[in-house]
Design an enzyme around this catalytic site. Structure first.
Site, PDB file in Angstrom:
ATOM      1  N   PHE A  22       0.825  -1.050  -0.118  1.00 15.79           N
ATOM      2  CA  PHE A  22      -0.104   0.245   0.066  1.00 15.79           C
ATOM      3  C   PHE A  22       0.858   0.640   0.117  1.00 15.79           C
ATOM      4  CE2 PHE A  22      -3.680   2.498   0.855  1.00 15.79           C
ATOM      5  CZ  PHE A  22      -5.201   2.278   0.436  1.00 15.79           C
ATOM      6  N   ALA A  56      -0.728  -2.514   5.276  1.00 17.13           N
ATOM      7  CA  ALA A  56       0.083  -1.994   6.799  1.00 17.13           C
ATOM      8  C   ALA A  56      -0.586  -3.303   7.753  1.00 17.13           C
ATOM      9  CB  ALA A  56      -0.004  -0.569   7.571  1.00 17.13           C
ATOM     10  N   VAL A  81       1.196   4.632   6.661  1.00 19.72           N
ATOM     11  CA  VAL A  81      -0.495   4.454   6.616  1.00 19.72           C
ATOM     12  C   VAL A  81      -0.716   5.983   6.328  1.00 19.72           C
ATOM     13  CG1 VAL A  81      -2.589   3.861   8.130  1.00 19.72           C
ATOM     14  CG2 VAL A  81      -0.629   2.669   8.392  1.00 19.72           C
ATOM     15  N   ILE A  82      -1.713   6.850   5.838  1.00 21.03           N
ATOM     16  CA  ILE A  82      -1.989   8.047   4.998  1.00 21.03           C
ATOM     17  C   ILE A  82      -2.976   8.748   5.230  1.00 21.03           C
ATOM     18  CG2 ILE A  82      -1.718   9.912   3.557  1.00 21.03           C
ATOM     19  CD1 ILE A  82       1.024   8.434   2.482  1.00 21.03           C
ATOM     20  N   THR A  86     -11.792   9.021   6.745  1.00 24.54           N
ATOM     21  CA  THR A  86     -12.287   8.532   7.621  1.00 24.54           C
ATOM     22  C   THR A  86     -11.271   7.803   8.947  1.00 24.54           C
ATOM     23  OG1 THR A  86     -11.866   7.179   6.542  1.00 24.54           O
ATOM     24  CG2 THR A  86     -13.848   7.368   5.538  1.00 24.54           C
ATOM     25  N   HIS A  88     -11.182   5.518   9.065  1.00 31.35           N
ATOM     26  CA  HIS A  88      -9.862   3.861   9.043  1.00 31.35           C
ATOM     27  C   HIS A  88      -8.278   4.364   9.141  1.00 31.35           C
ATOM     28  CE1 HIS A  88      -9.859   0.048   6.226  1.00 31.35           C
ATOM     29  NE2 HIS A  88      -8.413   0.713   6.018  1.00 31.35           N
ATOM     30  N   PHE A 113      10.058  -0.669  14.332  1.00 33.14           N
ATOM     31  CA  PHE A 113       8.679  -0.297  13.502  1.00 33.14           C
ATOM     32  C   PHE A 113       9.611   0.870  12.464  1.00 33.14           C
ATOM     33  CE2 PHE A 113       4.808   1.919  14.114  1.00 33.14           C
ATOM     34  CZ  PHE A 113       3.884   1.747  14.007  1.00 33.14           C
TER      35      PHE A 113
HETATM   36  N1  INI Z   1      -2.687   0.525   4.345  1.00 28.08           N
HETATM   37  C1  INI Z   1      -1.228   0.898   4.310  1.00 28.08           C
HETATM   38  O1  INI Z   1      -0.410   0.518   4.434  1.00 28.08           O
HETATM   39  N2  INI Z   1      -1.667   2.037   4.322  1.00 28.08           N
HETATM   40  C2  INI Z   1      -3.065   3.254   4.055  1.00 28.08           C
HETATM   41  O2  INI Z   1      -3.200   3.990   4.307  1.00 28.08           O
HETATM   42  C3  INI Z   1      -3.882   1.955   4.020  1.00 28.08           C
HETATM   43  N3  INI Z   1      -5.431   2.615   4.546  1.00 28.08           N
HETATM   44  O3  INI Z   1      -5.260   4.950   3.931  1.00 28.08           O
HETATM   45  O4  INI Z   1      -6.292   2.568   3.682  1.00 28.08           O
HETATM   46  C4  INI Z   1      -3.954   0.567   4.621  1.00 28.08           C
HETATM   47  N4  INI Z   1      -5.345   0.595   4.070  1.00 28.08           N
HETATM   48  C5  INI Z   1      -5.181  -1.479   3.951  1.00 28.08           C
HETATM   49  C6  INI Z   1      -5.090  -2.011   5.366  1.00 28.08           C
HETATM   50  O5  INI Z   1      -4.447  -2.056   6.026  1.00 28.08           O
HETATM   51  C7  INI Z   1      -5.574  -3.657   4.248  1.00 28.08           C
HETATM   52  O6  INI Z   1      -4.599  -4.295   3.852  1.00 28.08           O
HETATM   53  C8  INI Z   1      -6.597  -3.539   3.958  1.00 28.08           C
HETATM   54  O7  INI Z   1      -7.418  -3.600   4.725  1.00 28.08           O
HETATM   55  C9  INI Z   1      -7.023  -5.860   3.531  1.00 28.08           C
HETATM   56  O8  INI Z   1      -6.907  -6.216   4.793  1.00 28.08           O
END
Ligand code: INI
Length: 165
Positions: A22, A56, A81-82, A86, A88, A113
């Site tokens: 991601f 992540a 993670v940005i 929301t 999330h 980390f």
């Molecule tokens: N995963 C990330 O690594 N960074 C993000 O910014 C992010 N956002 O924004 O949603 C993100 N989402 C996916 C998550 O980590 C899982 O891979 C997904 O939910 C499937 O389990």
């Protein structure tokens, strides 16, 4: 007084790096910085194993599985993670930080980390080899130091190694 300190020398050590796909551009830059630093510190390329995961959220499971093999002196976790609009963001941040901490606590294997948590992509890129350094490099340095430090801390007092300066 007894003081422990560890050289940041990676020669002969084995590492696994768990990196999230991601925000791929950020991840690639973190990974480049991390691997370069491990090799600069003396780690052999063959002793650095990289596992890509979807996001992540998946990092802790992979880090824990790799730690449980006991094949690695340390593990580095990388990703970003940005913040979106929301909640999330908060859930993913909490899951990855808690999960990595618990994997390290439960296995006793050092896990660094290197997961960025930022408000926007610009902040993430600045910390992935831009103006604010490279968190992948910082994580590599941390894991090398912990991998070197830990054996000394866990060695029984009075053991041969303990007496050796
Ligand atoms: N995963 C990330 O690594 N960074 C993000 O910014 C992010 N956002 O924004 O949603 C993100 N989402 C996916 C998550 O980590 C899982 O891979 C997904 O939910 C499937 O389990």
């Amino acid at each position: 007084m007894k003081t422990w300190s560890a050289p940041r020398d990676a020669q002969g050590l084995r590492f696994a790096v768990v990196v999230s796909r991601f925000n791929h551009l950020v991840s690639v830059r973190l990974l480049e910085g991390c691997v370069r630093e491990l090799e600069t510190r003396g780690a052999a390329s063959d002793d650095i194993h990289v596992a890509w995961v979807p996001g992540a959220f998946e990092i802790p499971l992979a880090a824990r599985a790799l730690a449980a093999t006991r094949r690695y002196d340390g593990i580095v976790t990388l990703g970003s993670v940005i913040r979106g609009g929301t909640p999330h963001f908060e859930y993913v941040c909490r899951a990855v930080t808690d999960g990595v901490r618990e994997a390290m606590r439960d296995t006793g294997v050092p896990i660094a980390f290197g997961v960025l948590t930022t408000d926007d992509a610009e902040q993430a890129l600045a910390r992935a080899g831009g103006n604010d350094g490279n968190k992948g490099v910082d994580a590599a340095l941390a894991v090398v130091e912990m991998a070197r430090l830990l054996p000394g801390l866990t060695r029984p007092p009075g053991s041969a190694h303990e007496r050796t300066p």
